[in-house]
Design a protein around this motif. Sequence first.
Motif, PDB file in Angstrom:
ATOM      1  N   GLY A   1      30.669  33.990  42.414  1.00 52.75           N
ATOM      2  CA  GLY A   1      30.472  35.479  42.224  1.00 52.75           C
ATOM      3  C   GLY A   1      29.543  35.583  40.906  1.00 52.75           C
ATOM      4  O   GLY A   1      28.858  36.696  40.756  1.00 52.75           O
ATOM      5  N   THR A   2      30.396  34.819  39.926  1.00 49.68           N
ATOM      6  CA  THR A   2      29.325  34.904  38.557  1.00 49.68           C
ATOM      7  C   THR A   2      29.327  33.373  38.401  1.00 49.68           C
ATOM      8  O   THR A   2      30.106  32.422  39.193  1.00 49.68           O
ATOM      9  CB  THR A   2      30.162  35.386  37.352  1.00 49.68           C
ATOM     10  N   LEU A   3      28.289  32.866  37.599  1.00 49.90           N
ATOM     11  CA  LEU A   3      28.024  31.711  37.288  1.00 49.90           C
ATOM     12  C   LEU A   3      29.184  30.927  36.417  1.00 49.90           C
ATOM     13  O   LEU A   3      29.559  31.518  35.387  1.00 49.90           O
ATOM     14  CB  LEU A   3      26.847  31.224  36.682  1.00 49.90           C
ATOM     15  N   LYS A   4      29.608  29.702  36.403  1.00 47.97           N
ATOM     16  CA  LYS A   4      30.422  29.261  35.661  1.00 47.97           C
ATOM     17  C   LYS A   4      30.479  27.674  35.553  1.00 47.97           C
ATOM     18  O   LYS A   4      29.654  27.009  36.278  1.00 47.97           O
ATOM     19  CB  LYS A   4      32.130  29.451  36.310  1.00 47.97           C
TER      20      LYS A   4
ATOM     21  N   GLY B   1      36.154  28.684  45.694  1.00 50.63           N
ATOM     22  CA  GLY B   1      35.482  29.778  46.440  1.00 50.63           C
ATOM     23  C   GLY B   1      34.012  29.560  45.903  1.00 50.63           C
ATOM     24  O   GLY B   1      33.260  30.843  46.083  1.00 50.63           O
ATOM     25  N   ALA B   2      33.535  28.626  45.536  1.00 55.04           N
ATOM     26  CA  ALA B   2      31.946  28.712  45.059  1.00 55.04           C
ATOM     27  C   ALA B   2      31.249  28.644  46.453  1.00 55.04           C
ATOM     28  O   ALA B   2      31.435  28.025  47.490  1.00 55.04           O
ATOM     29  CB  ALA B   2      31.647  27.395  44.160  1.00 55.04           C
ATOM     30  N   SER B   3      30.047  29.258  46.368  1.00 53.26           N
ATOM     31  CA  SER B   3      29.156  29.326  47.285  1.00 53.26           C
ATOM     32  C   SER B   3      28.122  28.749  47.205  1.00 53.26           C
ATOM     33  O   SER B   3      27.458  27.915  48.169  1.00 53.26           O
ATOM     34  CB  SER B   3      28.610  30.842  47.393  1.00 53.26           C
ATOM     35  N   GLU B   4      27.842  27.985  45.927  1.00 53.04           N
ATOM     36  CA  GLU B   4      26.982  26.732  45.714  1.00 53.04           C
ATOM     37  C   GLU B   4      27.377  26.364  44.480  1.00 53.04           C
ATOM     38  O   GLU B   4      27.807  26.829  43.617  1.00 53.04           O
ATOM     39  CB  GLU B   4      25.499  27.350  45.520  1.00 53.04           C
ATOM     40  N   ALA B   5      26.937  25.051  44.222  1.00 48.20           N
ATOM     41  CA  ALA B   5      27.286  24.192  43.029  1.00 48.20           C
ATOM     42  C   ALA B   5      26.411  22.925  42.837  1.00 48.20           C
ATOM     43  O   ALA B   5      25.713  22.622  43.850  1.00 48.20           O
ATOM     44  CB  ALA B   5      28.869  23.803  43.073  1.00 48.20           C
TER      45      ALA B   5
ATOM     46  N   ASN C   1      36.370  34.615  38.368  1.00 50.84           N
ATOM     47  CA  ASN C   1      37.062  35.747  38.727  1.00 50.84           C
ATOM     48  C   ASN C   1      37.370  36.093  40.087  1.00 50.84           C
ATOM     49  O   ASN C   1      36.457  36.177  40.936  1.00 50.84           O
ATOM     50  CB  ASN C   1      36.240  36.880  38.305  1.00 50.84           C
ATOM     51  N   TRP C   2      38.720  35.821  40.383  1.00 48.36           N
ATOM     52  CA  TRP C   2      39.124  35.938  41.767  1.00 48.36           C
ATOM     53  C   TRP C   2      38.791  36.971  42.724  1.00 48.36           C
ATOM     54  O   TRP C   2      38.516  36.910  43.755  1.00 48.36           O
ATOM     55  CB  TRP C   2      40.490  35.182  42.019  1.00 48.36           C
ATOM     56  N   ARG C   3      38.723  38.123  42.052  1.00 47.85           N
ATOM     57  CA  ARG C   3      38.507  39.457  42.488  1.00 47.85           C
ATOM     58  C   ARG C   3      37.244  39.367  42.921  1.00 47.85           C
ATOM     59  O   ARG C   3      36.791  39.790  44.185  1.00 47.85           O
ATOM     60  CB  ARG C   3      38.947  40.440  41.791  1.00 47.85           C
ATOM     61  N   THR C   4      36.195  39.034  42.022  1.00 52.30           N
ATOM     62  CA  THR C   4      34.856  38.958  42.451  1.00 52.30           C
ATOM     63  C   THR C   4      34.674  37.999  43.503  1.00 52.30           C
ATOM     64  O   THR C   4      33.669  38.202  44.449  1.00 52.30           O
ATOM     65  CB  THR C   4      34.109  38.727  41.145  1.00 52.30           C
TER      66      THR C   4
END
Length: 280
Positions: free
Chosen positions: A117-120, A139-143, A171-174
């Motif tokens: 949802g944000t980059l980490k 919950g990463a959509s890409e890594a 950010n779990w909500r994001t």
Amino acid sequence: MTVTQGTLRKMRVHVDDAHVVQYQLPVGENLIDMNELIGTEVSLTYSGNIYCVHCNSKTKKSFNQGYCYRCLITLAQCDSCIIKPEQCHYHEGTCREPEWGEQHCLTDHFVYLANTGTLKVGITRHVSDVVSSRWMDQGASEAMVILRVKDRLTSGEVETLCKQHIADKTNWRTMLKGEPDSADLVATRDRILSEIQPQLDELQQKKGLQALSTVTADPVAIHYPVEQYPEKIKSINLDKTPEFSGTLQGIKGQYWLLDGDRVINMRKYAGYDVEIGYSG
């Protein structure tokens, strides 16, 4: 209605050929295939009992997602350096369990970038199956892996350098609000590595040429079994709401997404004694 009773553990994860995350929930000695329950009615009842995920002793309170207090203060896997790897103190001779440290900390680690949802930035020990379980748990959509390092301490030191330029938290909500826009992980990798290159060179001079190396990898896309995302997130707390039921609308990270915009972090309640009801 099938009812399964036992203590919870975090959901097991793997991806299928299409990189859709497949979930299994351990409840006592049983495994529930959760993907099959998406779109159906599920229920959960918490008995009020908690059993340590390590020693199985009954405990009034759970620490670190499932440990009793005694295990919290004695196990290496519960030490503060697990959360902050740059504080690993094995080399100082003060590791709580040296053999555990040798097996888990003195092995190759990988520094990665992920879009949750944000980059980490983050670290993991396991990327052998293309998609790390850690990425799925977050919950990463890409890594994408960017560096390989020789041990946990070094991974923490590199992560600390990266944190000056990118977040290290999810950010779990994001993450639960929907599928994020795709991010340019390759460009982000190149920018960060360029910015920290002088410090990486210093680490390599200090620890040896084999201490760290860049990894050329393509971003990996990850998909989650979600029919509908919540609009306004309402988090379920089992200690306050020991019983609930509803339609399971999806799973992402370690969260169940239920109708009524309700979500619950199943990993948080490892060791809780429950009854799970579901059709099948």
